[in-house]
Design a protein around this motif. Structure first.
Motif, PDB file in Angstrom:
ATOM      1  N   ILE A 150     -89.168  41.607  39.064  1.00  0.00           N
ATOM      2  CA  ILE A 150     -90.265  41.818  38.433  1.00  0.00           C
ATOM      3  C   ILE A 150     -90.238  43.687  37.249  1.00  0.00           C
ATOM      4  O   ILE A 150     -90.326  44.639  38.075  1.00  0.00           O
ATOM      5  N   ALA A 151     -91.163  43.779  36.402  1.00  0.00           N
ATOM      6  CA  ALA A 151     -90.765  44.512  34.780  1.00  0.00           C
ATOM      7  C   ALA A 151     -92.453  45.358  34.583  1.00  0.00           C
ATOM      8  O   ALA A 151     -92.542  44.186  33.901  1.00  0.00           O
ATOM      9  N   PRO A 152     -93.036  46.194  35.853  1.00  0.00           N
ATOM     10  CA  PRO A 152     -93.814  46.718  34.680  1.00  0.00           C
ATOM     11  C   PRO A 152     -93.481  46.908  33.367  1.00  0.00           C
ATOM     12  O   PRO A 152     -92.526  47.308  33.316  1.00  0.00           O
ATOM     13  N   CYS A 153     -94.524  47.182  32.838  1.00  0.00           N
ATOM     14  CA  CYS A 153     -94.480  47.665  31.369  1.00  0.00           C
ATOM     15  C   CYS A 153     -95.647  47.568  30.836  1.00  0.00           C
ATOM     16  O   CYS A 153     -96.566  47.210  30.532  1.00  0.00           O
ATOM     17  N   SER A 154     -95.352  48.557  29.595  1.00  0.00           N
ATOM     18  CA  SER A 154     -96.491  48.836  28.354  1.00  0.00           C
ATOM     19  C   SER A 154     -96.017  48.746  26.572  1.00  0.00           C
ATOM     20  O   SER A 154     -95.542  49.639  26.511  1.00  0.00           O
ATOM     21  N   ALA A 155     -96.169  47.126  26.209  1.00  0.00           N
ATOM     22  CA  ALA A 155     -94.908  47.317  25.055  1.00  0.00           C
ATOM     23  C   ALA A 155     -95.769  48.172  23.380  1.00  0.00           C
ATOM     24  O   ALA A 155     -95.019  48.924  22.992  1.00  0.00           O
ATOM     25  N   LYS A 156     -97.388  48.428  24.255  1.00  0.00           N
ATOM     26  CA  LYS A 156     -98.410  49.253  23.292  1.00  0.00           C
ATOM     27  C   LYS A 156     -97.859  50.444  23.414  1.00  0.00           C
ATOM     28  O   LYS A 156     -97.290  51.140  22.034  1.00  0.00           O
ATOM     29  N   GLU A 157     -97.748  50.960  24.867  1.00  0.00           N
ATOM     30  CA  GLU A 157     -97.055  52.348  24.823  1.00  0.00           C
ATOM     31  C   GLU A 157     -95.671  52.624  24.643  1.00  0.00           C
ATOM     32  O   GLU A 157     -95.200  53.412  25.380  1.00  0.00           O
ATOM     33  N   ASN A 158     -95.064  51.688  25.080  1.00  0.00           N
ATOM     34  CA  ASN A 158     -93.227  52.036  25.214  1.00  0.00           C
ATOM     35  C   ASN A 158     -93.493  52.283  26.592  1.00  0.00           C
ATOM     36  O   ASN A 158     -92.179  53.236  26.445  1.00  0.00           O
ATOM     37  N   PHE A 159     -93.970  51.680  27.668  1.00  0.00           N
ATOM     38  CA  PHE A 159     -93.584  52.436  28.703  1.00  0.00           C
ATOM     39  C   PHE A 159     -92.826  51.192  29.564  1.00  0.00           C
ATOM     40  O   PHE A 159     -93.300  50.112  29.466  1.00  0.00           O
ATOM     41  N   ASN A 160     -91.407  51.697  29.218  1.00  0.00           N
ATOM     42  CA  ASN A 160     -90.767  50.717  30.358  1.00  0.00           C
ATOM     43  C   ASN A 160     -90.234  50.074  29.166  1.00  0.00           C
ATOM     44  O   ASN A 160     -89.543  48.444  30.452  1.00  0.00           O
ATOM     45  N   VAL A 161     -90.025  49.333  28.095  1.00  0.00           N
ATOM     46  CA  VAL A 161     -89.150  48.811  27.447  1.00  0.00           C
ATOM     47  C   VAL A 161     -88.171  48.684  27.707  1.00  0.00           C
ATOM     48  O   VAL A 161     -87.509  48.076  27.317  1.00  0.00           O
ATOM     49  N   GLU A 162     -87.251  49.897  27.602  1.00  0.00           N
ATOM     50  CA  GLU A 162     -86.113  50.351  27.510  1.00  0.00           C
ATOM     51  C   GLU A 162     -85.396  49.570  28.899  1.00  0.00           C
ATOM     52  O   GLU A 162     -84.572  49.620  29.061  1.00  0.00           O
ATOM     53  N   GLY A 163     -86.362  49.489  29.478  1.00  0.00           N
ATOM     54  CA  GLY A 163     -86.024  49.709  30.785  1.00  0.00           C
ATOM     55  C   GLY A 163     -85.386  48.026  31.258  1.00  0.00           C
ATOM     56  O   GLY A 163     -84.935  47.161  32.430  1.00  0.00           O
ATOM     57  N   VAL A 164     -86.607  47.007  30.579  1.00  0.00           N
ATOM     58  CA  VAL A 164     -86.754  45.488  30.107  1.00  0.00           C
ATOM     59  C   VAL A 164     -85.488  45.583  29.378  1.00  0.00           C
ATOM     60  O   VAL A 164     -84.489  44.369  30.029  1.00  0.00           O
ATOM     61  N   PHE A 165     -85.388  46.505  28.698  1.00  0.00           N
ATOM     62  CA  PHE A 165     -83.893  45.729  27.693  1.00  0.00           C
ATOM     63  C   PHE A 165     -82.834  45.879  28.745  1.00  0.00           C
ATOM     64  O   PHE A 165     -82.204  44.610  28.347  1.00  0.00           O
ATOM     65  N   ASN A 166     -82.534  47.365  28.798  1.00  0.00           N
ATOM     66  CA  ASN A 166     -81.137  47.062  30.424  1.00  0.00           C
ATOM     67  C   ASN A 166     -81.390  46.244  31.508  1.00  0.00           C
ATOM     68  O   ASN A 166     -80.718  44.812  32.070  1.00  0.00           O
ATOM     69  N   LEU A 167     -82.948  45.374  32.405  1.00  0.00           N
ATOM     70  CA  LEU A 167     -82.547  44.195  33.097  1.00  0.00           C
ATOM     71  C   LEU A 167     -81.519  42.504  32.174  1.00  0.00           C
ATOM     72  O   LEU A 167     -80.956  42.613  32.565  1.00  0.00           O
ATOM     73  N   ILE A 168     -82.515  42.693  30.969  1.00  0.00           N
ATOM     74  CA  ILE A 168     -81.887  41.685  29.796  1.00  0.00           C
ATOM     75  C   ILE A 168     -80.334  41.847  29.807  1.00  0.00           C
ATOM     76  O   ILE A 168     -79.463  41.097  29.655  1.00  0.00           O
TER      77      ILE A 168
END
Length: 298
Positions: A150-168
């Motif tokens: 599970i990855a909390p994120c805010s794509a609009k605010e660019n919050f944890n987008v890099e974290g999602v990328f690393n998980l991928i």
């Protein structure tokens, strides 16, 4: 020192309408490939965005929102979603902090559970939530998809987008690149021109009008300093034609100006854009017309 092995794979983005799938893909790719509006059912096709590095290539695929089909167009859209469940190396299931569950979603979640494909549940729009609610949502989704991360994120605010990328990246299989280096998408300039025009229709008209329109690029001529584009907006009923054109053509002119502005930004050059409006009765239920517009029946 051991050399890093090359990793590559298809990362398919799935979820309900209006949870921010297109915004997330655009953030992950770094380019505005998928149209974004506040209206549901914005994405109608699978749109690929390709990101590469020295030792990886990710092929993202944005899909239409999950729904119960009401006509053949929506059946085709759901065909894209089902196809994305079959050919994914990693599933990015996008939800948000405000959406509600439904039967269509439950069916897709069950298919994800049975697929054994590595899955990341992205809880988008965390900027609209609070810590207590977010903790409850994480627990809820962990119970729904126990094997997922599970990855909390805010794509609009660019919050944890890099974290999602690393998980991928961690979950990508080893393999060769699928596309030549520096390829950004599998779609043509004609496709993006039609999508930009369709976005302006979504933004400028209410009720059923945006969902009754389809765009056909009739001509696209590239010149050194200008691209010349001719497009037809098809509507499903004769009564809709006058609404799209507007009084003395003002509505259509507004759509054309806004589309031309975004096309010039997207292409980095001047654009001459001509728009026409034609009636194609009930095209959303016409298999021949759907094939013409690129909706394969699956």
């Amino acid at each position: 020192m051991e050399e890093k092995k090359f990793k590559s794979g298809f990362v398919n983005i799935i979820g309900n309408p209006n949870v921010g799938k297109s915004t997330l893909m655009n953030a992950l790719v770094g380019e505005r490939l998928a149209i974004i509006t506040a209206k549901a059912q914005t994405t109608r096709h699978r749109i690929m965005g390709i990101v590469g590095g020295d030792d990886f290539q990710i092929v993202y695929s944005d899909t239409p929102g999950i729904l119960r089909p009401s006509y053949k167009l929506q059946e085709s859209m759901m065909g894209f979603v089902r196809g994305a469940l079959k050919d994914a190396d990693v599933i990015l299931y996008v939800t948000d902090t405000v959406e509600k569950g439904d039967e269509a979603r439950e069916e897709i979640l069950e298919k994800i559970k049975l697929s054994a494909i590595p899955t990341i549940v992205v809880i988008n729009k965390v900027d609209l939530s609070n810590p207590e609610k977010l903790t409850a949502l994480v627990e809820k989704w962990q119970a729904l998809l126990p094997e997922a991360v599970i990855a909390p994120c805010s794509a609009k605010e660019n919050f944890n987008v890099e974290g999602v990328f690393n998980l991928i990246l961690e979950r990508l299989p080893e393999g060769e690149a699928f596309y030549p280096k520096d390829t950004l998408t599998d779609k043509t300039l004609r496709f993006f021109a039609s999508e930009i025009i369709r976005e302006k229709i979504l933004l400028n008209y209410d009720k059923e009008i945006p969902y009754s329109c389809e765009i056909a690029i009739e001509a696209y001529k590239e010149e050194p300093t200008i691209d010349r584009i001719s497009a037809t907006i098809y509507v499903a009923r004769n009564s809709q034609k006058g609404i799209v054109i507007g009084h003395k053509g003002e509505k259509l002119k507004r759509v054309g100006q806004a589309a031309r502005h975004d096309l010039e930004a997207f292409l980095g050059k001047r654009v001459f854009l001509e728009l026409y409006v034609k009636v194609q009765e009930d095209w959303r239920n016409n298999e021949r017309q759907l094939r013409r517009f690129g909706y394969e029946q699956q």
